[in-house]
Design a protein around this motif. Structure first.
Motif, mmCIF file in Angstrom:
data_model
loop_
_atom_site.group_PDB
_atom_site.id
_atom_site.type_symbol
_atom_site.label_atom_id
_atom_site.label_comp_id
_atom_site.label_asym_id
_atom_site.label_seq_id
_atom_site.Cartn_x
_atom_site.Cartn_y
_atom_site.Cartn_z
ATOM 1 N N LEU A 52 0.825 -1.207 0.000
ATOM 2 C CA LEU A 52 0.000 0.000 0.000
ATOM 3 C C LEU A 52 0.860 1.257 0.000
ATOM 4 N N GLU A 53 1.965 1.209 0.709
ATOM 5 C CA GLU A 53 2.856 2.379 0.710
ATOM 6 C C GLU A 53 3.512 2.562 -0.657
ATOM 7 N N ILE A 54 3.905 1.473 -1.300
ATOM 8 C CA ILE A 54 4.471 1.568 -2.654
ATOM 9 C C ILE A 54 3.439 2.151 -3.612
ATOM 10 N N TYR A 55 2.214 1.664 -3.512
ATOM 11 C CA TYR A 55 1.121 2.095 -4.389
ATOM 12 C C TYR A 55 0.836 3.585 -4.211
ATOM 13 N N THR A 56 0.660 4.019 -2.975
ATOM 14 C CA THR A 56 0.280 5.417 -2.735
ATOM 15 C C THR A 56 1.469 6.366 -2.888
ATOM 16 N N ARG A 57 2.678 5.884 -2.626
ATOM 17 C CA ARG A 57 3.867 6.736 -2.805
ATOM 18 C C ARG A 57 4.025 7.142 -4.267
ATOM 19 N N ARG A 58 3.763 6.199 -5.163
ATOM 20 C CA ARG A 58 3.876 6.497 -6.594
ATOM 21 C C ARG A 58 2.850 7.570 -6.989
ATOM 22 N N ILE A 59 1.639 7.451 -6.461
ATOM 23 C CA ILE A 59 0.613 8.465 -6.747
ATOM 24 C C ILE A 59 1.059 9.825 -6.241
ATOM 25 N N ARG A 60 1.583 9.853 -5.019
ATOM 26 C CA ARG A 60 2.027 11.105 -4.405
ATOM 27 C C ARG A 60 3.115 11.775 -5.236
#
Length: 387
Positions: free
Chosen positions: A291-299
């Motif tokens: 989830l952190e990998i997923y949302t970090r990319r969005i950020r």
């Protein structure tokens, strides 16, 4: 009936359809034929707000799938007499930058573009051919997912590679972006021409798009839908040298690598499932890291597009994950307070499916949730063309 448009979204093993009345804004029917080519298919049809009409039946091919759809209309209603059939076509390349009437030349051109979207264009064409046979004399309209991004400037669509390769970035989710950007302007009470927006379409496929004055100026997906954000089964951005490395070390050829990056990567590779709901339900280190990998990319993309636009008037979430997962929305924007971007926890986690703001009323940059409606957008464009 001229205002009634039958929208077809043909996949490799499914036909999603909806009958849309553009003049009255009614949705007389919708449905799904799935498991095409398997031992037993399934049709789910719903007329208006009535109970679903469900059948289990053999559907060996798309011809039989469309036959099943038409039988459902005959059995459960309403009368099927479309003024046009609108088709979602994923890749239009540089040739098709707007919706257009389908003829033999258009079909040939879409077929030539199949190498750019080998998973999508061939099955989109199957739907077109079957529909032309089923509805002779009814206008067939192609609406291209790439068309919205025709406004990308050269500095956004050009790869820094040998130009004789003839490759470039195109972008996708354009039909969704066109719809939600107009709706975002309506929610904000401003003219779309005056707004800078960042649209985050988060579903099994995911993309970020920077929109200025209603025009796409940058987007995360590239020549194919593989580039950009982490997705359900797609990797998103990677080091291009990965293909050569895996060829040397693991003996994989380019097709094997491309297949793995498209079908066996993303959340699936990180967690064993591509379904964000299943990832959320788990409480282990693997899921939390994914989830952190997923949302970090969005950020990262939000920050980059903020810098590119210079001013952002709203962040817009859409798509299955973007519309329904408040935790993903919050994590994707965490730490951006100094840019005026924040969410209100109560608003963000409220149980709602409507268009809404999930940021505090005083937020410098509103954060909106706009449910996408690609079927309506396809119907609207098809109706405008035949009118």
């Amino acid at each position: 009936m001229a205002g009634r448009i039958l929208v077809l979204n043909t996949g490799s093993s499914s036909i999603k359809y909806e009958l849309v009345d553009v003049t009255t804004r009614e949705r007389p029917a919708r449905g799904l034929v799935e498991r095409i080519g398997e031992d037993m298919g399934r049709l789910t049809h719903r007329a208006g707000d009535g109970p679903p009409y469900i059948r289990e039946l053999p559907v060996p091919g798309h011809d039989e799938g469309l036959d099943a759809m038409m039988e459902a209309f005959a059995a459960a209603g309403p009368d099927l007499a479309p003024g046009a059939v609108g088709h979602r076509v994923v890749h239009g390349g540089t040739r098709f930058t707007k919706a257009l009437l389908i003829d033999d030349n258009v079909i040939a051109a879409i077929e030539e573009l199949a190498p750019l979207a080998p998973l999508h264009n061939p099955v989109n064409l199957t739907g077109i051919r079957v529909a032309r046979k089923a509805f002779p004399g009814v206008p067939q309209v192609a609406v291209f997912d790439t068309a919205f991004h025709r406004t990308l400037p050269p500095e956004a669509y050009t790869y820094a590679v040998p130009q004789e390769w003839g490759v470039r970035r195109f972008g996708f989710h354009g039909t969704s972006c066109a719809y939600v950007s107009r709706r975002a302007a309506a929610v904000l009470g401003h003219d779309l021409a005056d707004l800078n927006l960042i649209v985050l379409h988060l579903g099994n496929g995911a993309s970020a798009t920077a929109i200025s004055g209603g025009r796409s100026v940058d987007t995360s997906m590239g020549m194919t839908p593989l580039e950009g954000l982490v997705m359900g089964t797609r990797s998103g951005d990677i080091d291009p040298a990965l293909t050569g490395y895996l060829a040397r070390v693991n003996g994989l050829d380019s097709q094997q690598v491309e297949h793995a990056l498209t079908h066996h990567s993303g959340l699936l590779a990180l967690t064993g499932t591509r379904d964000m709901r299943e990832v959320r339900a788990r409480n282990d280190d693997t899921a939390r890291q994914a989830l952190e990998i997923y949302t970090r990319r969005i950020r990262k993309y939000v920050g980059a597009y903020y810098a590119l636009l210079g001013r952002v008037d709203a962040i817009v979430f859409t798509g299955g994950v973007g519309e329904h997962d408040g935790a993903t929305r919050a994590a994707s924007l965490a730490g951006l307070d100094r840019l005026g971007i924040t969410v209100d926890p109560a608003l963000n986690h409220a149980d709602s499916t409507s268009e809404r703001a999930v940021s505090p009323p005083s937020a410098e940059v509103p954060v909106l949730v706009i449910p996408t409606d690609e079927e309506w957008e396809i119907a609207r464009q098809a109706h405008a063309l035949i009118s």
